[in-house]
Design an enzyme around this catalytic site. Sequence first.
Site, short mmCIF file in Angstrom:
data_model
loop_
_atom_site.label_atom_id
_atom_site.label_comp_id
_atom_site.label_asym_id
_atom_site.label_seq_id
_atom_site.Cartn_x
_atom_site.Cartn_y
_atom_site.Cartn_z
N TYR A 69 0.83 -1.21 0.00
CA TYR A 69 0.00 0.00 0.00
C TYR A 69 0.86 1.26 0.00
CZ TYR A 69 -4.76 -1.74 0.79
OH TYR A 69 -6.00 -2.30 0.64
N ASP A 87 -12.57 -8.66 4.11
CA ASP A 87 -13.82 -8.61 3.34
C ASP A 87 -14.43 -10.01 3.27
OD1 ASP A 87 -13.57 -5.88 2.70
OD2 ASP A 87 -14.30 -6.20 0.67
N ASP A 123 -6.60 -6.82 3.95
CA ASP A 123 -7.70 -6.14 3.26
C ASP A 123 -8.62 -7.18 2.65
OD1 ASP A 123 -9.14 -4.00 2.00
OD2 ASP A 123 -8.10 -4.49 0.13
N LYS A 142 2.81 -15.43 2.43
CA LYS A 142 2.98 -16.12 1.14
C LYS A 142 4.47 -16.40 0.99
CE LYS A 142 1.44 -17.68 -2.84
NZ LYS A 142 0.55 -18.87 -2.97
N ASP A 196 -3.38 -18.12 0.34
CA ASP A 196 -4.39 -18.78 -0.51
C ASP A 196 -5.14 -19.85 0.28
OD1 ASP A 196 -1.97 -20.15 -0.46
OD2 ASP A 196 -2.03 -20.76 -2.56
C1 IPM Z 1 -10.59 -0.98 3.71
C2 IPM Z 1 -10.79 -0.38 2.35
C3 IPM Z 1 -9.64 0.57 2.04
C4 IPM Z 1 -8.36 -0.24 2.04
C5 IPM Z 1 -9.79 1.36 0.73
C6 IPM Z 1 -11.08 2.14 0.68
C7 IPM Z 1 -8.61 2.27 0.47
O1 IPM Z 1 -10.93 -1.38 1.39
O2 IPM Z 1 -10.53 -0.24 4.70
O3 IPM Z 1 -10.51 -2.21 3.79
O4 IPM Z 1 -7.98 -0.83 1.01
O5 IPM Z 1 -7.72 -0.30 3.08
MG MG Z 2 -11.04 -3.33 2.15
#
Ligand code: IPM
Ligand code: MG
Length: 355
Positions: free
Chosen positions: A140, A250, A246, A190, A222
């Site tokens: 990042y 999700d 990240d 990884k 993975d």
């Molecule tokens: C998160 C989001 C952010 C990230 C984006 C919006 C930059 O996906 O907080 O997980 O990638 O960290």
């Molecule tokens: Mg995210």
Amino acid sequence: MPKKILLLPGDGIGPEIMAQAVRVLDVLKADGLDIVTDTALIGGCAVDATGKPLPDETLDKALAADAVLLASVGGPKYDALPREQRPERGLLAIRKALNVFANLRPAVVYEELASASSLKPEIVAGLDILILRELVGDIYFGEPRGIEVREGEKVGFNTMIYSESEIRRIAHAGFQAAQKRNKKLCSVDKMNVLECTQLWRDVVTEVGKEYPDVELSHMLVDNAAMQLIRNPKQFDVMVTGNIFGDILSDEASMLTGSIGMLPSASLDANGKGLYEPIHGSAPDIAGKDIANPLAQILSVAMMLRYSLGEEAAAQRVEAAVKKVLAAGKRTADIWTEGCEKLGCKAMGDAVVAAL
Ligand code: IPM
Ligand code: MG
């Protein structure tokens, strides 16, 4: 001295869900919680007003605050902007400036919502895991980065990079989080391909020697993605780098039924924190009063716990959310047959009433 909280509603559904979180704070304030709040711009709304996604004024206020409560940033309107002006840049910049390297993303399945997950209820019922994501390093922020012409064609490149000290501090945070829970830490990397994450594994292993009470395991990312779906209850705390965290967070959110349920805390070394739902600004439903404010409200609970030292108030907020769910009240994203469907504000009403 009252604790200073900076509110950053941001874009999309941000202002709507933040309004409900503020109502929760108002109830707690009326009951004696000693805080003062201020509001500032971040993301697209900040670009519109000042040309920058993280205006200096916002950053100064954030640096001076005890905690920052953020909703969400971004929207299609800003997609064509140059990278430095994109709303997401504001979010990354404030994380970096506050040095909130430890991002706690709990994925908890409320009993009442086990059937809202796309997985079988028996796979997710009772799930309570914590993803600890390193938040201010990795690909990042790594340099060099960019898009440039080499040998007659464009190439895009980023740098995955972690220093020993960056890995060490998040590893300590991981072991300490595990100590407070079921004493199991799974470090995700990884290392079979990426040197950067070989170092990650080596350093986490070394730090682990200081925590003999925590059972440390390692998993390739993975496989971790697969195991999260196959048998998520095998995990307690997962610690990983910024990009893997990240993605995995999700994924983990869907175990809980909706990304609209998951709060997060991002902490620096001194307990100062930035609190935000893990979901985005959901521009498609913005302004319609249908967003789920619970991740934002649960982020308030995390803020009370980690930055304000108000554990009892944190539990009070979490209990109110549970009570509302137990009463069958649902926003559209977590609604199932037989439940009562509420809008964003009505869900806020329900939580305030339950408080
Ligand atoms: C998160 C989001 C952010 C990230 C984006 C919006 C930059 O996906 O907080 O997980 O990638 O960290
Ligand atoms: Mg995210």
